[in-house]
Write a protein that holds these residues in place. Structure first.
Motif, PDB file in Angstrom:
ATOM      1  N   UNK A  26     100.599 106.697  -3.166  1.00 48.05           N
ATOM      2  CA  UNK A  26      99.381 106.865  -3.703  1.00 48.05           C
ATOM      3  C   UNK A  26      99.472 108.072  -4.799  1.00 48.05           C
ATOM      4  N   UNK A  27      99.054 108.213  -5.832  1.00 50.55           N
ATOM      5  CA  UNK A  27      99.215 108.780  -6.625  1.00 50.55           C
ATOM      6  C   UNK A  27      97.054 108.913  -6.604  1.00 50.55           C
ATOM      7  N   UNK A  28      96.609 110.466  -6.497  1.00 49.90           N
ATOM      8  CA  UNK A  28      95.329 110.153  -6.576  1.00 49.90           C
ATOM      9  C   UNK A  28      94.744 108.964  -5.694  1.00 49.90           C
ATOM     10  N   UNK A  29      93.781 108.699  -7.119  1.00 49.34           N
ATOM     11  CA  UNK A  29      93.384 107.202  -6.348  1.00 49.34           C
ATOM     12  C   UNK A  29      94.177 105.885  -6.677  1.00 49.34           C
ATOM     13  N   UNK A  30      95.049 106.448  -7.422  1.00 49.04           N
ATOM     14  CA  UNK A  30      95.527 104.687  -7.460  1.00 49.04           C
ATOM     15  C   UNK A  30      96.938 104.547  -6.692  1.00 49.04           C
ATOM     16  N   UNK A  31      97.323 103.223  -6.177  1.00 53.79           N
ATOM     17  CA  UNK A  31      98.795 102.803  -5.562  1.00 53.79           C
ATOM     18  C   UNK A  31      99.405 102.202  -6.404  1.00 53.79           C
ATOM     19  N   UNK A  32     100.846 101.957  -6.095  1.00 48.36           N
ATOM     20  CA  UNK A  32     102.023 101.452  -6.196  1.00 48.36           C
ATOM     21  C   UNK A  32     102.044 100.015  -5.408  1.00 48.36           C
TER      22      UNK A  32
END
Length: 93
Positions: A26-32
């Motif tokens: 997770x980078x900030x509010x975005x999930x891979x």
């Protein structure tokens, strides 16, 4: 684990915890997307020290050093182990 007479159900639970695990980043509010982990134990896994100690116990039991030892109280010792530290006691030739 079987050699230490740990219940089969617990062994299977441990296997389930380390096999076919997946992760996501997770980078900030975005999930891979999820991806499969290529190693069995992740860094910091709570099972890691337990499994390490079981493996180390097997090694310690298999060491057969009879040439030298140290007497502490009533005990003759040729190996001292605590956590991840090991001291082997022997003579230099």
């Amino acid at each position: 684990m079987k050699e230490f007479k740990i219940a089969t159900k617990l062994i299977n639970m441990c296997k389930t915890c380390v096999q076919k695990t997946r992760s996501a980043v997770r980078i900030e509010r975005t999930w891979s997307y999820f991806f499969e982990n290529k190693t069995d134990l992740k860094q910091g896994d709570p099972l890691s020290p337990i499994l390490f100690n079981l493996a180390l116990q097997k090694v310690i039991q298999s060491i057969k050093m009879v040439l030298s030892s140290i007497k502490i109280g009533k005990e003759q010792l040729n190996i001292l182990a605590y956590a991840d530290d090991i001291a082997l006691i022997g003579k230099m030739k």
